[in-house]
Design an enzyme around this catalytic site. Sequence first.
Site, mmCIF file in Angstrom:
data_model
loop_
_atom_site.group_PDB
_atom_site.id
_atom_site.type_symbol
_atom_site.label_atom_id
_atom_site.label_comp_id
_atom_site.label_asym_id
_atom_site.label_seq_id
_atom_site.Cartn_x
_atom_site.Cartn_y
_atom_site.Cartn_z
ATOM 1 N N GLU A 127 0.808 -0.941 -0.251
ATOM 2 C CA GLU A 127 -0.163 0.273 -0.173
ATOM 3 C C GLU A 127 1.183 0.909 -0.073
ATOM 4 O O GLU A 127 0.511 1.868 0.504
ATOM 5 C CB GLU A 127 -1.259 0.059 1.117
ATOM 6 N N GLU A 196 -7.134 -7.825 -0.752
ATOM 7 C CA GLU A 196 -7.073 -7.097 0.382
ATOM 8 C C GLU A 196 -8.880 -7.495 0.419
ATOM 9 O O GLU A 196 -9.060 -5.647 0.199
ATOM 10 C CB GLU A 196 -6.597 -6.422 0.759
#
Length: 1546
Positions: A127, A196
């Site tokens: 991320e 995710e």
Amino acid sequence: MWPSLVQTAKEGGCNAIESYVFWNGHEPSPGKYYFGGRYNIVKFIKIVQQAGMHMILRIGPFVAAEWNYGGVPVWLHYVPGTVFRADNEPWKHYMESFTTYMVNLLKKEKLFAPQGGPIILSQVENEYGYYEKDYGEGGKRYAQWSASMAVSQNIGVPWMMCQQWDAPPTVISTCNGFYCDQFTPNTPDKPKIWTENWPGWFKTFGGRDPHRPAEDVAYSVARFFGKGGSVHNYYMYHGGTNFGRTSGGPFITTSYDYEAPIDEYGLPRLPKWGHLKDLHKAIMLSENLLINGEHQNFTLGHSLEADVYTDSSGTCAAFLSNLDDKNDKTVMFRNTSYHLPAWSVSILPDCKNEVFNTAKVTSKFSKVEMLPEDLRSSSGLKWEVFSEKPGIWGEADFVKNELVDHINTTKDTTDYLWYTTSITVSDNEEFLKKGSPPVLFIESKGHTLHVFINKEYLGTATGNGTHVPFKLKKSVALKAGENNIDLLSMTVGLSNAGSFYEWVGAGLTSVSIKGFNKGTLNLTNSKWSYKLGVQGEHLELFKPGNSVDVKWTVTTKPPKKQPLTWYKVVIDPPSGSEPVGLDMMSMGKGMAWLNGEEIGRYWPRIARKSTPNDECVKECDYRGKFMPDKCLTGCGEPSQRWYHVPRSWFKSSGNELVIFEEKGGNPMNIKLSKRKVSVVGWLDMEEEVDVIIVSELGRLEIARAAAARKRGKKLRACLRKRNSQLAYGFDYGSDFCIVEPPVSNDYDVTIYARLGLYCYNFQKGTNLKFVRWEKYNTEFTSYFDHYITLAARDPSCNSVFSFQTVFSAAGCSTEDTYLVKTWRVLACRPTCGKPVNEYWDREKEIDPFYTGLMPKWLSDEALATDNKKYYVVQESELHENDWLHVFMEMAFLQANPELEAAPPLEIIKVVVETKEDYITEACEKLHAENAIFYISYKCTGFPGDHIAITWKSGFVGDHKAIIRKTMDGIPGHMSLEIASERRNITTFLSGMISVLIFQGFDFGSDFRIIKPPVYGDYDLTLYARLGLYCYNFQKGTNIKFKSWEKYNTMYTSYLDYYITLEAMDPTSKSAFSFQTLFSASGCTREGTYVIHTWRILACRPTCNKPVNDYWDREKEIDPFYTGEMPKWLSDEAFATDNKKYYVVQESELHENDWLHLFIEIAFLKENPELEAAPPLEIIKVVVETKEDYITEAREKLHAENAIFYISYKHIGLSSSDHKAIIRKTMDGIPEHMSLEIASKRRAWLEDMDVVAISEFGRLEIARSSTSRQRMKKLRAWLKKNHQLAYVKFLILISQLEGFDFGCSSSEFKIVRPRLRDDYDHLTLYARLGLYCYNFHKGTDFKFVRWEKYNTMYTCDLDYYITLEAMDPASNSVFSFQILFSDAGCIDEDTYVVDTWRIFACRPTCNKSVDDYWDRDEEIDPFYTGEMPKWLSDEALTNDNKKYYVVQESELHENEWLHLFIEIAFYSKAKTNPELVEINKVVVETKEDYITEAREKLHAENAIFYISYKYTGVSSSGLAGDHKAIIRKTMDGITEHMSLEVASEHG
């Protein structure tokens, strides 16, 4: 837990496991690596491989993950010049070094896919795209370097970078989030990967509980694959526990449950796990088309679309989406209509049949309980206590004239840092004289602080998960002279993400005290002494055996509310095998250890309470986009109460539990709670639903008492998720049948339908008109609901269309001279398939002005005094608003429920009251949502001849009604509470000419007149005999019952039976017709008793005189005989006051045969399924009255009001004694009598859990071991005593046999094999059934293939299998049936024992199955109880008569022995057992052989000790030798066989 977690994920339909690698766990100091214990990642990956699953490894090595410091070692921050996650040489050096070490380790173990390992994808960084811009151009360079470094590792599988929008072409950019259907990779040649999907959210100490509904998770996944998704991962599928100090945040709880499909304790979270499992199956049905088909997207309407995949042959699959987050929609796709609930996706793997909809949850549910057990020890519970003093012990670590940063000082070696100083207070300070204390001010960067002044605890200040810094302001009690200030600063996990997050500090920034003579004393730059950690940490009190030299205080009562205290106690493990949580609700804050293992931080910090603008929810709405704060619960509750302690940490005894309590708590209330999860079906909700009647066709009638409507809501929710048509009843037939016109007395249904239309018109502003009702059906609960379909007309276009309304009779009460009934409209809409919300909660939604008791009639004086509250409806408005006439008709119908046609009524006056004054015009009140109507009206005369009831003075004249209308804000809802005058029964009846029609003995009622023969008429016989007893008692006659002739029923608030019977007068030997009105008037529970109230409201020779069916016992009956039922009469009470009681003599028992009727009634109430008179015998009867006897004690036996204590026994079904308390009362009205019967709560029927009702009303019953015994006894008793009832019983049982009853919409469905199933467990079960048949019959039938099966969940899992078998003698193939039962699994020492049973094995036929197994009765105890241990060579040698070693030749002759080892291997490994070979088989029997030892091999009951080996892939971990013990038993019933299979723990 790893193997079971992986297996549960696989069973949930997952085919890959994704996991992070935690750098700070593997490299705790530079160059020193650790891969033991929970950090043995190689072991974990191999477990995944052994399960046949893929692995996706997120090496990172930065991971975030709410893990301490984002997974980066804290020591790295203190390497000079290091900047995390930047184009920074020290960072890149250590990151590459660790990544390379990890890759080489995994390569060495051959774990990457090209090496034959399970790892198919790997991830670098995590991320970073969120923060890259904050690092400028260096951020971009770092991202490119990370990708290049990863690819250079040459692992042979792709690398990915999540949320990295500028990822280079050499890696795959992926998506994280709640929804990723619109995500596209940064280049078109890359697969669409979702790394995710967050099925829940994390929790913080002091935070509320976030919930994401299963429907929304499924919606996001279906949308993703519908839009071309390739790989999808749940973060988390199992979150687990942040043991020790591994949680980050800060303030992340020790629990990392994440509301994941597998909960923190490793158990499936239902329905989420099950719903997603069903989703995965549905997606896999379209696997080939999703991979190889051509994708097209079509718009089907507003917020409606179809994603269609088609191959060259024309085969297609479709995902139909309704993106509307409020409204259900019906869509046409390929000429077929589909109902799409709001915010849902339907999957059609063949473009035709919907196999799954994301909003329709069909999975089972889990009911989770934490069952507490007190701490206990076999040697006696003794506490050891060690108390620390606040502040520095020994020498300070250092001293500074400033406040230091907490994290830079401790470097995360501990949570704790002491800041201590002292001040001197002059004795001339004003606050010492005036008593006005000074105020301490502290500011901190976080996280938490305990304050001690002069060694006394003052208080705590803390930040939270959204705002870490905090301030403290608190009055302090200072003394003259020296004052010590000890401040214990604490961290609660370090920051785990963000730009430059490693620089985020903690600890105090300023300290001052205000209130001195000279003003504020600033201590910020005073002399501060520092100590890292607390004393117990330095002494390592948490390590077993490490605190020998510490002076513990031993006590049985440890101190409470004492801060800075260590508690140690030696305990035994909790009973059972369930997962365990440490209940720390009674404690403050601290740390806990078991046997040196770190349980972690505990802090049952209370989440903030609900406020009007910040509320917790009671139920989550899955519709619309989810955010973490959308659906929160737990307001005002501890954010974490229970702390997971793995069972593997416990020893058999002597477990050392150590607690460090910071603030003070009560350790005596610490408990170990076992996590019990009950898996229940969609209608198996014993706390929500009380089953009171199971009819012969399996119908279910559900009692919802006044307070139980809320439970009804949960029931409806379950039904809605199963099948909206079943749940909402407009066509399914319900308990009764669909009624269609013509019906003679349909006036009430007409009124109900018109009220539904009024509600719709009011809410929508339309003017629809009633044409006629077309059909209705009813559902009887505590309320009486009508599901009505009617024809309505729209005057604007003059079109007629179908319309639906649900109208509910929701209760009745009396207030003064009024009868108050509540009627509700719970649905009103043009006909559709959308669900009904029938839950009404007026207390929550409606102003209290419109609740409570009904108002009194409005006086002229009140109207004149406050005319703003009231509005008198004008004459013209009476005609414009024809619904006012409907209101009036409803009031009159309520007062006169026997009406069968519209009476001639005229409104005299209507006054409307509202709480709100009108603003512009008074007439606004007429159209208010909530209003009270005072209506005076009159009945003007006689209706025409077509009316069934002729009217006289009892109806004609003026009437009044008060109607309170309320709406609870839910569309389609309206409530009317109607207070009508209670009619004078005598006046009313004297005004009727044709009373017989009203009285109901012949009018047909809601249902029909029923005449014998009727199966199971025993209850009717009892009701009729009870009516005769009442008549005989009051008249002094001795009329006898012959038979009942007919009856009909009327459902009001009670269930009334109008029975006509044939009676005989023994004096004249003449038979005549007799009538009784019997009323089942309610049921309550008191303690261990169920109280049924039965009333006789008429008993007389057949006639046309009216019935007075009104009972008011409070008015007529002495209070001694009302209220709660008395308890069972004790011998002591009887001896103390024998004047109150009379023991009925033996001779009187025979003279008064009605006493036997009383025990039959009591026994019927315990066992309502009875269909014939049981063999009962009275033991003793004691009668109690308030009045002492006057002449003879026996007078009590014939008192009008009396209480009977009766003990009796059943001499057929059970020899056990029974008790009943019967209270008989009479209210002074001829032909009236009431019996209240207190009987013990039912035994065997309460063991039956109703788990499914199919669309045809069939019942599937979970019969536990005890209830199976009772079922067997019931079967035998019926067969012996009542052949007719036995036939009916067999009919019911045959409906449950189940080989063909399943269909696509039932609870379970018939399943047929798929071509690619080369091996499955069904094959094993089928072959075992054939072996059982061959054994019993001496045949040699061979298995060909199984054709279909269906399952029934009871307490066991039963498989009804139809297969093809072949007879080698004739070479013919024929159909064969097996009923196989998976009867449970238990742990015994080092073995897992599975029990498998065959209950039927026969060529296909329709005969019933005897599925009752009672091994304790039928089988020698030698073959029951715990399984034997493995047979040692010594035992075999010592007693060779007990054992037989099977010869090599016999292994080939008896191929079923190979079946046995397949069973053993499958039981252990749950995988294909075909690659197994027998090493040795020894058979044991209790009986010695007589002629040949080999007889043991074919004994009915035998124990087999089998050693065998698995010759499959060595890397599976299963290759090599194995052992199994198999105990075969037979209970003497043909087609029955049991195998208990003990296999070593895998």
